[in-house]
Design a protein around this motif. Structure first.
Motif, mmCIF file in Angstrom:
data_model
loop_
_atom_site.group_PDB
_atom_site.id
_atom_site.type_symbol
_atom_site.label_atom_id
_atom_site.label_comp_id
_atom_site.label_asym_id
_atom_site.label_seq_id
_atom_site.Cartn_x
_atom_site.Cartn_y
_atom_site.Cartn_z
ATOM 1 N N MET A 185 0.829 -1.191 -0.076
ATOM 2 C CA MET A 185 0.009 0.004 0.082
ATOM 3 C C MET A 185 0.691 1.231 -0.043
ATOM 4 S SD MET A 185 -2.994 -1.345 -0.318
ATOM 5 C CE MET A 185 -3.699 0.266 -0.208
ATOM 6 N N GLN A 186 2.189 1.024 0.243
ATOM 7 C CA GLN A 186 3.111 2.105 0.276
ATOM 8 C C GLN A 186 3.052 2.997 -1.143
ATOM 9 O OE1 GLN A 186 7.103 1.847 1.029
ATOM 10 N NE2 GLN A 186 7.051 -0.107 0.633
ATOM 11 N N TYR A 187 2.781 2.231 -2.088
ATOM 12 C CA TYR A 187 2.853 2.336 -3.678
ATOM 13 C C TYR A 187 1.518 2.906 -3.990
ATOM 14 C CZ TYR A 187 7.310 0.074 -3.262
ATOM 15 O OH TYR A 187 8.553 -0.353 -2.820
ATOM 16 N N THR B 27 -9.026 -12.997 -2.990
ATOM 17 C CA THR B 27 -8.243 -12.422 -1.921
ATOM 18 C C THR B 27 -7.810 -10.800 -2.376
ATOM 19 O OG1 THR B 27 -7.449 -14.594 -1.656
ATOM 20 C CG2 THR B 27 -6.002 -12.704 -0.767
ATOM 21 N N VAL B 28 -7.516 -10.643 -3.680
ATOM 22 C CA VAL B 28 -6.895 -9.118 -4.121
ATOM 23 C C VAL B 28 -8.247 -8.181 -3.918
ATOM 24 C CG1 VAL B 28 -6.445 -8.105 -6.036
ATOM 25 C CG2 VAL B 28 -5.389 -10.162 -5.947
ATOM 26 N N LEU B 29 -9.319 -8.524 -4.246
ATOM 27 C CA LEU B 29 -10.532 -7.751 -4.011
ATOM 28 C C LEU B 29 -10.894 -7.341 -2.571
ATOM 29 C CD1 LEU B 29 -13.176 -6.462 -4.847
ATOM 30 C CD2 LEU B 29 -14.189 -8.464 -4.581
ATOM 31 N N PHE B 30 -10.663 -8.370 -1.855
ATOM 32 C CA PHE B 30 -10.842 -8.164 -0.308
ATOM 33 C C PHE B 30 -9.861 -7.302 0.266
ATOM 34 C CE2 PHE B 30 -14.034 -11.604 0.939
ATOM 35 C CZ PHE B 30 -15.053 -11.147 0.065
ATOM 36 N N TYR B 31 -8.805 -7.699 -0.029
ATOM 37 C CA TYR B 31 -7.487 -7.014 0.448
ATOM 38 C C TYR B 31 -7.550 -5.416 0.066
ATOM 39 C CZ TYR B 31 -2.567 -5.639 1.455
ATOM 40 O OH TYR B 31 -1.732 -5.038 1.750
ATOM 41 N N PHE B 32 -7.610 -5.508 -1.156
ATOM 42 C CA PHE B 32 -7.478 -4.044 -1.690
ATOM 43 C C PHE B 32 -8.919 -3.312 -1.049
ATOM 44 C CE2 PHE B 32 -7.537 -0.485 -4.731
ATOM 45 C CZ PHE B 32 -6.103 -0.195 -4.739
ATOM 46 N N VAL C 299 -2.134 1.048 -10.415
ATOM 47 C CA VAL C 299 -1.027 1.659 -9.442
ATOM 48 C C VAL C 299 0.223 1.789 -10.216
ATOM 49 C CG1 VAL C 299 0.552 1.090 -7.575
ATOM 50 C CG2 VAL C 299 -2.041 0.362 -7.472
ATOM 51 N N PRO C 300 0.533 0.996 -10.990
ATOM 52 C CA PRO C 300 1.915 1.067 -11.965
ATOM 53 C C PRO C 300 1.696 2.183 -13.291
ATOM 54 C CG PRO C 300 1.232 -0.954 -12.496
ATOM 55 C CD PRO C 300 0.519 -0.645 -11.064
ATOM 56 N N VAL C 301 0.492 2.150 -13.467
ATOM 57 C CA VAL C 301 0.191 3.059 -14.638
ATOM 58 C C VAL C 301 0.346 4.592 -13.842
ATOM 59 C CG1 VAL C 301 -1.940 4.289 -15.904
ATOM 60 C CG2 VAL C 301 -1.214 1.833 -15.876
ATOM 61 N N ASP D 293 -2.695 14.894 -6.376
ATOM 62 C CA ASP D 293 -2.592 13.379 -6.048
ATOM 63 C C ASP D 293 -1.376 13.399 -4.875
ATOM 64 O OD1 ASP D 293 -2.703 10.764 -6.143
ATOM 65 O OD2 ASP D 293 -1.458 10.260 -7.659
ATOM 66 N N GLY D 294 -1.079 12.390 -4.237
ATOM 67 C CA GLY D 294 -0.408 12.050 -3.112
ATOM 68 C C GLY D 294 -0.415 10.890 -2.646
ATOM 69 N N TRP D 295 0.265 10.227 -1.800
ATOM 70 C CA TRP D 295 0.399 8.884 -1.495
ATOM 71 C C TRP D 295 -0.824 8.732 -0.440
ATOM 72 C CZ3 TRP D 295 3.437 6.032 -4.137
ATOM 73 C CH2 TRP D 295 4.757 6.356 -4.321
#
Length: 428
Positions: A15-17, A157-162, A360-362, A380-382
């Motif tokens: 999440m830091q990214y 898992t990806v859905l719930f985590y994010f 995120v990478p975009v 924008d920001g972190w």
């Protein structure tokens, strides 16, 4: 998979990214899904009841929504009513509205209308007629299907985590002033446990995010008064200075009581009470949830800026020439949200969390080549920490520059020492 994310402390290295660009898109997507679910409820109602009953369903849904929105602003009604009455109306706005519109269809001529209510169980058994027991006999399943289930398991898992991470971030924004740290790893452990239990019971994985929603944080906001004694240096007089600030009352009782009431109302005999709820009230609650989430989304306010003449917009920070870059950033977020929402309506719907992660990478690799650094710094920001990608690049550049200066200084000193030795040798 949830346990592995928690054990490896995935929050700190994932999440830091994530920036507000992705978090705001995900929040806007949730709002749109709430609105869409409300429309779907009304469509189903239209197909199953008379036209007169359908028209009342529309009134009931809109009425539930509007009354909840109206009561949620009770704190601003000062000096009307006592402070605690205004606070109660504001914090329980949705509950009051729901109870009122559950009872209204049973009054007068409205009671003669055919209405669609929530479906509840009348016996303690699985809803599927093909199943006799609650527990899935997973030890009898073919081995190859167990391994293939890793694919949908990964997507869920990806859905719930994010979903949980972004919701937790949104409800701990700076304006809420929360002091207690978030228990991200323990939350993911709990989420994994409930998902496992749902799988063994053969029911869809349940993920209730209300305790981690902005609506919950908003309901816990209260005004704190502080008095300080200030002395006027010129006159020597002392006066009491009163300051008021908004804070979130941080506790565990509201989340615990909410879970307790859910357990009570899905159990007999209170489950029968749920069966009295018209589906139009559910649609109104969805509208209210979507509005509350949308009301705190920065995309909404920047969208309003796109509709405002530039002559009436506030001045931009130094380094940003005009508003067109900001407007372009906002339009990209809205279009991206629309594309992801479109994916949720197709057979590829389970994969939409992967698309959100791809943003995120975009943002980090592509958007810096299109928008100026000052514009990106402004919009924008972190999401999980102070600053943004541009500030981090500046700090890295300053460190590299200092390192280069240090290397050059050392080289210059060494060269000076060499020249000094040469001059001494020549003198000898």
């Amino acid at each position: 998979m949830h346990y592995l994310l928690a054990i490896l402390n995935a929050h700190d290295w994932t999440m830091q990214y994530v920036t507000n660009f992705t978090a705001d898109i995900f929040s806007l997507l949730n709002s749109i899904i709430y609105f869409h679910k409300a429309v779907q409820e009304l469509q189903r109602n239209h197909a199953q009841v008379s036209f007169a009953s359908f028209l009342y369903s529309v009134i009931g849904a809109v009425g539930t929504f509007l009354l909840a929105v109206f009561l949620s602003s009770a704190n601003s009604w000062k000096p009307l009513f006592h402070r605690y009455i205004r606070m109660g109306l504001s914090e329980y706005a949705a509950a009051i509205s729901i109870i009122l519109f559950i009872g209204m269809p049973n009054i007068g001529e409205l009671a003669t209308l055919d209405k669609q209510t929530l479906v509840v169980q009348t016996s303690f058994r699985p809803s599927s007629p093909e199943r006799n027991t609650f527990f899935v006999e997973f030890w009898k399943l073919p081995v190859q299907w167990i391994f293939l289930s890793i694919i949908p398991g990964f997507i869920i898992t990806v859905l719930f985590y994010f979903d949980h991470e972004i919701s937790s971030i949104i409800c701990t924004l700076d304006r809420y002033g929360t002091k207690k740290p978030g228990g991200f790893a323990w939350d993911i452990v709990l989420l994994g446990t409930t998902t496992a239990i749902c799988g063994i019971l053969g029911i869809p994985p349940a993920n209730g995010l209300l305790p981690q929603a902005p609506l919950h944080s908003e309901s816990l906001m209260h005004t704190v008064r502080s008095e300080t004694l200030v002395e006027n240096l010129e006159t020597g007089e002392r006066e009491v200075k009163v300051e008021e600030r908004e804070e979130v009352y941080e506790q565990r009782w509201s989340a615990f009581l909410q879970a307790g009431f859910i357990l009570m109302f899905i159990s007999p005999p209170l489950q029968h009470v749920l069966g009295l709820t018209p589906t139009s009230v559910l649609a109104g609650l969805f509208l209210f949830m979507g509005e509350q989430s949308l009301a705190v989304n920065p995309i909404l306010f920047r969208f309003f800026h796109t509709l405002t003449p530039q002559s009436e917009l506030p001045p931009l920070p130094k380094g940003i020439g005009n508003w067109w870059g900001v407007h372009g950033f906002t339009v990209v977020q809205i279009v991206a949200t629309g594309v992801i929402f479109g994916i949720t309506l197709t057979v590829a719907a389970p994969a939409f969390p992967v698309v959100i992660i791809a943003l995120v990478p975009v943002r980090l690799l592509v958007m810096g080549r299109i928008w100026g650094r000052e514009t990106l710094r402004f919009v924008d920001g972190w999401a999980c920490r102070e600053g943004g990608p541009e500030e981090d690049e500046d700090r890295r550049g300053m460190r590299e520059e200092r390192n280069q200066r240090g290397v050059l200084g050392a080289v210059n000193e060494e060269m000076g020492a060499v020249e000094k030795r040469r001059g001494g040798d020549a003198a000898v």
